[in-house]
Design a protein around this motif. Structure first.
Motif, PDB file in Angstrom:
ATOM      1  N   SER A   6       0.846  -1.194   0.000  1.00 49.79           N
ATOM      2  CA  SER A   6       0.000   0.000   0.000  1.00 49.79           C
ATOM      3  C   SER A   6       0.880   1.242   0.000  1.00 49.79           C
ATOM      4  N   PRO A   7       0.425   2.352  -0.666  1.00 44.16           N
ATOM      5  CA  PRO A   7       1.238   3.573  -0.718  1.00 44.16           C
ATOM      6  C   PRO A   7       1.396   4.179   0.663  1.00 44.16           C
ATOM      7  N   ARG A   8       2.507   4.886   0.782  1.00 41.20           N
ATOM      8  CA  ARG A   8       2.758   5.531   2.066  1.00 41.20           C
ATOM      9  C   ARG A   8       1.785   6.686   2.280  1.00 41.20           C
ATOM     10  N   LYS A   9       1.538   7.011   3.539  1.00 40.36           N
ATOM     11  CA  LYS A   9       0.562   8.046   3.862  1.00 40.36           C
ATOM     12  C   LYS A   9       1.017   9.409   3.385  1.00 40.36           C
ATOM     13  N   GLU A  10       2.302   9.679   3.407  1.00 33.03           N
ATOM     14  CA  GLU A  10       2.777  10.993   2.977  1.00 33.03           C
ATOM     15  C   GLU A  10       2.728  11.158   1.466  1.00 33.03           C
ATOM     16  N   ASP A  11       2.565  10.030   0.708  1.00 28.64           N
ATOM     17  CA  ASP A  11       2.474  10.121  -0.743  1.00 28.64           C
ATOM     18  C   ASP A  11       1.037  10.293  -1.230  1.00 28.64           C
ATOM     19  N   LEU A  12       0.052  10.232  -0.364  1.00 28.03           N
ATOM     20  CA  LEU A  12      -1.340  10.354  -0.760  1.00 28.03           C
ATOM     21  C   LEU A  12      -1.657  11.796  -1.152  1.00 28.03           C
ATOM     22  N   ALA A  13      -2.426  11.969  -2.284  1.00 28.34           N
ATOM     23  CA  ALA A  13      -2.865  13.312  -2.685  1.00 28.34           C
ATOM     24  C   ALA A  13      -4.025  13.784  -1.821  1.00 28.34           C
ATOM     25  N   TYR A  14      -4.816  12.853  -1.296  1.00 27.41           N
ATOM     26  CA  TYR A  14      -5.951  13.191  -0.444  1.00 27.41           C
ATOM     27  C   TYR A  14      -5.923  12.302   0.785  1.00 27.41           C
ATOM     28  N   ASP A  15      -5.955  12.947   1.925  1.00 28.62           N
ATOM     29  CA  ASP A  15      -5.882  12.206   3.171  1.00 28.62           C
ATOM     30  C   ASP A  15      -6.881  12.818   4.157  1.00 28.62           C
ATOM     31  N   PRO A  16      -8.082  12.220   4.295  1.00 29.47           N
ATOM     32  CA  PRO A  16      -9.071  12.792   5.231  1.00 29.47           C
ATOM     33  C   PRO A  16      -8.641  12.666   6.682  1.00 29.47           C
ATOM     34  N   ASP A  17      -7.696  11.796   6.964  1.00 29.05           N
ATOM     35  CA  ASP A  17      -7.250  11.592   8.343  1.00 29.05           C
ATOM     36  C   ASP A  17      -5.954  12.333   8.636  1.00 29.05           C
ATOM     37  N   GLN A  18      -5.694  13.391   7.888  1.00 24.44           N
ATOM     38  CA  GLN A  18      -4.472  14.166   8.120  1.00 24.44           C
ATOM     39  C   GLN A  18      -4.480  14.761   9.526  1.00 24.44           C
ATOM     40  N   ASP A  19      -3.324  14.904  10.083  1.00 19.78           N
ATOM     41  CA  ASP A  19      -3.181  15.418  11.443  1.00 19.78           C
ATOM     42  C   ASP A  19      -3.825  16.811  11.531  1.00 19.78           C
ATOM     43  N   PRO A  20      -4.783  17.023  12.447  1.00 25.71           N
ATOM     44  CA  PRO A  20      -5.442  18.333  12.566  1.00 25.71           C
ATOM     45  C   PRO A  20      -4.467  19.473  12.827  1.00 25.71           C
ATOM     46  N   GLU A  21      -3.434  19.199  13.619  1.00 26.96           N
ATOM     47  CA  GLU A  21      -2.461  20.243  13.918  1.00 26.96           C
ATOM     48  C   GLU A  21      -1.688  20.644  12.660  1.00 26.96           C
ATOM     49  N   GLU A  22      -1.417  19.668  11.801  1.00 24.31           N
ATOM     50  CA  GLU A  22      -0.727  19.979  10.536  1.00 24.31           C
ATOM     51  C   GLU A  22      -1.620  20.807   9.619  1.00 24.31           C
ATOM     52  N   LYS A  23      -2.914  20.504   9.591  1.00 28.31           N
ATOM     53  CA  LYS A  23      -3.846  21.277   8.767  1.00 28.31           C
ATOM     54  C   LYS A  23      -3.962  22.708   9.269  1.00 28.31           C
ATOM     55  N   GLU A  58       5.719  25.563  -1.733  1.00 29.10           N
ATOM     56  CA  GLU A  58       6.257  24.750  -0.636  1.00 29.10           C
ATOM     57  C   GLU A  58       5.150  24.333   0.326  1.00 29.10           C
ATOM     58  N   ILE A  59       4.243  25.258   0.616  1.00 29.15           N
ATOM     59  CA  ILE A  59       3.141  24.920   1.530  1.00 29.15           C
ATOM     60  C   ILE A  59       2.207  23.900   0.889  1.00 29.15           C
ATOM     61  N   PHE A  60       2.012  24.010  -0.437  1.00 31.20           N
ATOM     62  CA  PHE A  60       1.061  23.127  -1.114  1.00 31.20           C
ATOM     63  C   PHE A  60       1.509  21.664  -1.090  1.00 31.20           C
ATOM     64  N   GLU A  61       2.789  21.415  -0.891  1.00 34.59           N
ATOM     65  CA  GLU A  61       3.269  20.034  -0.842  1.00 34.59           C
ATOM     66  C   GLU A  61       2.673  19.272   0.344  1.00 34.59           C
ATOM     67  N   LYS A  62       2.204  19.991   1.354  1.00 28.74           N
ATOM     68  CA  LYS A  62       1.628  19.336   2.525  1.00 28.74           C
ATOM     69  C   LYS A  62       0.093  19.328   2.495  1.00 28.74           C
ATOM     70  N   VAL A  63      -0.521  19.911   1.450  1.00 29.39           N
ATOM     71  CA  VAL A  63      -1.981  19.993   1.379  1.00 29.39           C
ATOM     72  C   VAL A  63      -2.538  18.628   1.002  1.00 29.39           C
ATOM     73  N   LYS A  64      -3.514  18.144   1.792  1.00 28.86           N
ATOM     74  CA  LYS A  64      -4.133  16.841   1.555  1.00 28.86           C
ATOM     75  C   LYS A  64      -5.660  16.931   1.562  1.00 28.86           C
ATOM     76  N   ASN A  65      -6.234  18.127   1.755  1.00 30.66           N
ATOM     77  CA  ASN A  65      -7.678  18.264   1.855  1.00 30.66           C
ATOM     78  C   ASN A  65      -8.155  19.456   1.015  1.00 30.66           C
ATOM     79  N   THR A  66      -9.474  19.461   0.716  1.00 32.44           N
ATOM     80  CA  THR A  66     -10.035  20.457  -0.204  1.00 32.44           C
ATOM     81  C   THR A  66     -10.036  21.864   0.383  1.00 32.44           C
ATOM     82  N   GLN A  67     -10.237  21.988   1.685  1.00 29.46           N
ATOM     83  CA  GLN A  67     -10.295  23.321   2.282  1.00 29.46           C
ATOM     84  C   GLN A  67      -8.964  24.042   2.138  1.00 29.46           C
TER      85      GLN A  67
END
Length: 324
Positions: A6-23, A58-67
């Motif tokens: 399975s792909p690594r979590k950091e390689d996912l384009a969409y991650d609904p379970d991303q760390d809230p503090e990171e968001k 640079e910031i967009f590399e960590k974006v995993k959600n639509t908001q």
């Protein structure tokens, strides 16, 4: 069949379970960028905008959600608008076309007046005299060397060759004196000159009510009642007067269930108690009546004389004149 990991979590384009503090950190960074470009007093240069775009990437590399992706797209919309506005205001060099300077040199080249410095080596001393006329042929020859177009009549002539007309100064204007004997005055009307007539509508409504009450039969076809075979206009007026009686419940309109005829008859207005007990309500109806219907009613019902007496043509007297 080999199984793949399975792909690594950091390689996912969409991650609904991303760390809230990171968001929250991503949103703070985007809001900081928005604040820097939203400041109306901040005149950002092209290099400063480029640095902010790199920071947004640079910031967009960590974006995993639509908001958070929406904040990124909004930032690029704003930067694109600023860049477009700067491009429209951009000037290439300082040498802009000066119309006044061009006209000055053009007039000097054609010998209109002597400029401070020579603007053309072809201009002679005779052509630079102050009071000499413009030599349009000279500029025409120079222009023809750059153009293959056939010269026409009046070439390069126009508003410059038109002389403005000036009004003669201190010239008195002639006044047209009118003879007071030839003047006509409008007819003066006094209060007694206007003949006051009684309310025609009230009188004619009472006439229609009297006709209904005097009918031998209690009910009559509405066309036999209102149609005047000699006057279409008075037939329309009769319908108008009848409508007041129906509105006040002094006349009633019903459709015969056997023949389908619209019948009209006199009636007594209901009392207030009857209106409440029987829940009586007013109803409106549109009655279409044109000249074709008028002629057809005369033919079908063989109407020879009006049921409602014909009225004389109304006339009004103003002063010594009568108007119909």
């Amino acid at each position: 069949m080999s199984s793949q990991g399975s792909p690594r979590k950091e390689d996912l384009a969409y991650d609904p379970d991303q760390d809230p503090e990171e968001k929250r950190e991503i949103r703070r960074n985007y809001r900081s960028l928005h604040k820097t470009i939203d400041d109306p007093h901040a005149d950002l240069t092209a290099l400063e905008l480029e640095d902010k775009v790199k920071r947004a990437n640079e910031i967009f590399e960590k974006v995993k959600n639509t908001q958070e992706a929406t904040l990124d797209s909004l930032f690029f919309v704003k930067t694109s608008t600023i860049n477009s506005r700067k491009a429209r205001a951009l000037k290439f060099g300082t040498g802009t076309f000066d119309v006044d300077d061009f006209v000055t040199k053009l007039v000097a080249f054609m010998g209109g007046y002597k400029p401070p410095q020579d603007v053309s080596s072809d201009a002679s001393d005779d052509e630079e005299e102050d009071d000499s006329p413009l030599d349009w042929a000279k500029i025409g020859r120079r222009a023809m060397a750059k153009s293959r177009r056939v010269p026409a009549m009046g070439f390069m002539l126009g508003p410059l060759s038109i002389e403005q007309k000036q009004r003669a100064a201190n010239k008195p204007r002639e006044k047209l004196e009118k003879n007071k004997k030839d003047q006509t005055r409008p007819q003066e009307l006094r209060e007694e000159d206007i003949q006051r007539s009684e309310n025609e509508t009230t009188k004619n409504v009472a006439i229609v009510a009297a006709v209904l009450e005097q009918l031998e039969d209690t009910k009559i076809n509405i066309f036999r009642l209102v149609v005047n075979p000699e006057s279409f206009a008075q037939s329309v007026e009769n319908i108008f007067y009848l409508s007041f009686l129906i509105r006040d419940a002094k006349a009633a309109l019903e459709i015969d269930t056997e023949t389908g005829e619209p019948l009209v008859f006199a009636s007594e207005p209901p009392s207030d108690e009857e209106r409440v007990n029987y829940s009586l309500m007013k109803r409106q109806m549109i009655f279409e009546f044109d000249m074709a219907t008028w002629k057809r009613a005369i033919e079908v019902f063989d109407i020879m004389e009006p049921c409602i007496p014909a009225r004389p043509r109304a006339r009004t007297r103003l002063g010594n004149q009568w108007y119909g």
